[in-house]
Write a protein that holds these residues in place. Structure first.
Motif, PDB file in Angstrom:
ATOM      1  N   THR A  24       0.840  -1.202   0.000  1.00 28.54           N
ATOM      2  CA  THR A  24       0.000   0.000   0.000  1.00 28.54           C
ATOM      3  C   THR A  24       0.875   1.253   0.000  1.00 28.54           C
ATOM      4  O   THR A  24       0.618   2.194  -0.757  1.00 28.54           O
ATOM      5  N   ALA A  25       1.896   1.253   0.825  1.00 31.56           N
ATOM      6  CA  ALA A  25       2.803   2.408   0.878  1.00 31.56           C
ATOM      7  C   ALA A  25       3.526   2.581  -0.450  1.00 31.56           C
ATOM      8  O   ALA A  25       3.697   3.710  -0.937  1.00 31.56           O
ATOM      9  N   GLN A  26       3.928   1.457  -1.039  1.00 34.05           N
ATOM     10  CA  GLN A  26       4.634   1.507  -2.317  1.00 34.05           C
ATOM     11  C   GLN A  26       3.749   2.158  -3.381  1.00 34.05           C
ATOM     12  O   GLN A  26       4.218   2.996  -4.156  1.00 34.05           O
ATOM     13  N   LYS A  27       2.484   1.791  -3.426  1.00 33.60           N
ATOM     14  CA  LYS A  27       1.554   2.385  -4.394  1.00 33.60           C
ATOM     15  C   LYS A  27       1.384   3.874  -4.145  1.00 33.60           C
ATOM     16  O   LYS A  27       1.255   4.663  -5.084  1.00 33.60           O
ATOM     17  N   GLY A  28       1.384   4.261  -2.876  1.00 36.74           N
ATOM     18  CA  GLY A  28       1.241   5.674  -2.524  1.00 36.74           C
ATOM     19  C   GLY A  28       2.428   6.514  -2.972  1.00 36.74           C
ATOM     20  O   GLY A  28       2.288   7.721  -3.186  1.00 36.74           O
ATOM     21  N   PHE A  29       3.581   5.887  -3.117  1.00 41.82           N
ATOM     22  CA  PHE A  29       4.781   6.602  -3.542  1.00 41.82           C
ATOM     23  C   PHE A  29       5.132   6.321  -5.003  1.00 41.82           C
ATOM     24  O   PHE A  29       6.259   6.536  -5.425  1.00 41.82           O
ATOM     25  N   ASP A  30       4.168   5.809  -5.751  1.00 41.48           N
ATOM     26  CA  ASP A  30       4.409   5.466  -7.151  1.00 41.48           C
ATOM     27  C   ASP A  30       5.041   6.651  -7.893  1.00 41.48           C
ATOM     28  O   ASP A  30       4.584   7.792  -7.777  1.00 41.48           O
ATOM     29  N   GLY A  31       6.120   6.358  -8.634  1.00 40.81           N
ATOM     30  CA  GLY A  31       6.824   7.398  -9.371  1.00 40.81           C
ATOM     31  C   GLY A  31       7.971   8.021  -8.590  1.00 40.81           C
ATOM     32  O   GLY A  31       8.758   8.789  -9.134  1.00 40.81           O
ATOM     33  N   TRP A  32       8.084   7.739  -7.338  1.00 41.97           N
ATOM     34  CA  TRP A  32       9.145   8.270  -6.500  1.00 41.97           C
ATOM     35  C   TRP A  32      10.182   7.175  -6.249  1.00 41.97           C
ATOM     36  O   TRP A  32       9.886   5.987  -6.324  1.00 41.97           O
ATOM     37  N   GLU A  33      11.369   7.574  -5.895  1.00 41.37           N
ATOM     38  CA  GLU A  33      12.417   6.609  -5.544  1.00 41.37           C
ATOM     39  C   GLU A  33      12.031   5.811  -4.295  1.00 41.37           C
ATOM     40  O   GLU A  33      12.465   4.674  -4.120  1.00 41.37           O
TER      41      GLU A  33
END
Length: 127
Positions: A60-69
């Motif tokens: 979930t956190a990974q999806k929230g930071f999609d496009g970021w390192e």
């Protein structure tokens, strides 16, 4: 404190003067079976659940930071976590098998020694 209930120092070693554990180094086949059962019914399922919760939260956190390192970093963390959980689950399974196998080995060893004594008895004993 270790699993064998021997107090330890913060370094992980036994507390000086308390020895390294019980003097007879014994546990019964029943205790070994109970420990294996605890691994099977508590440790394995709870470890698996904890891993899934962590995976879900990290996903979930990974999806929230999609496009970021940060998303790439979270993906790496999750892959490392999954590998570590897999190793831990393998160790738990191996320990469970070893506990169950050890109690059988002791019983077979005792039976074998008993049979050796019976075979070596004098034939005059039964006259």
């Amino acid at each position: 404190m270790r699993l064998n209930h021997v107090p330890t120092e913060p370094s992980g070693g036994p507390v000086p003067g308390l020895g390294s554990g019980p003097g007879d180094f014994a546990s019964t086949p029943k205790q070994k079976q109970e420990a294996a059962g605890t691994i099977e019914t508590e440790l394995e399922p709870n470890t698996k659940k904890a891993a899934e919760v962590a995976d879900d939260a990290t996903s979930t956190a990974q999806k929230g930071f999609d496009g970021w390192e940060t998303a790439a970093g979270l993906k790496t963390v999750m892959e490392t976590w999954d590998k570590q959980v897999k190793v831990l689950m393998g160790r738990l399974s191996a320990e469970k098998g070893a506990l169950r196998g050890a109690s059988g080995l002791f019983a077979r060893n005792d039976t074998g020694i008993h049979n050796q004594f019976l075979a070596s008895q004098s034939k005059l004993n039964h006259l």
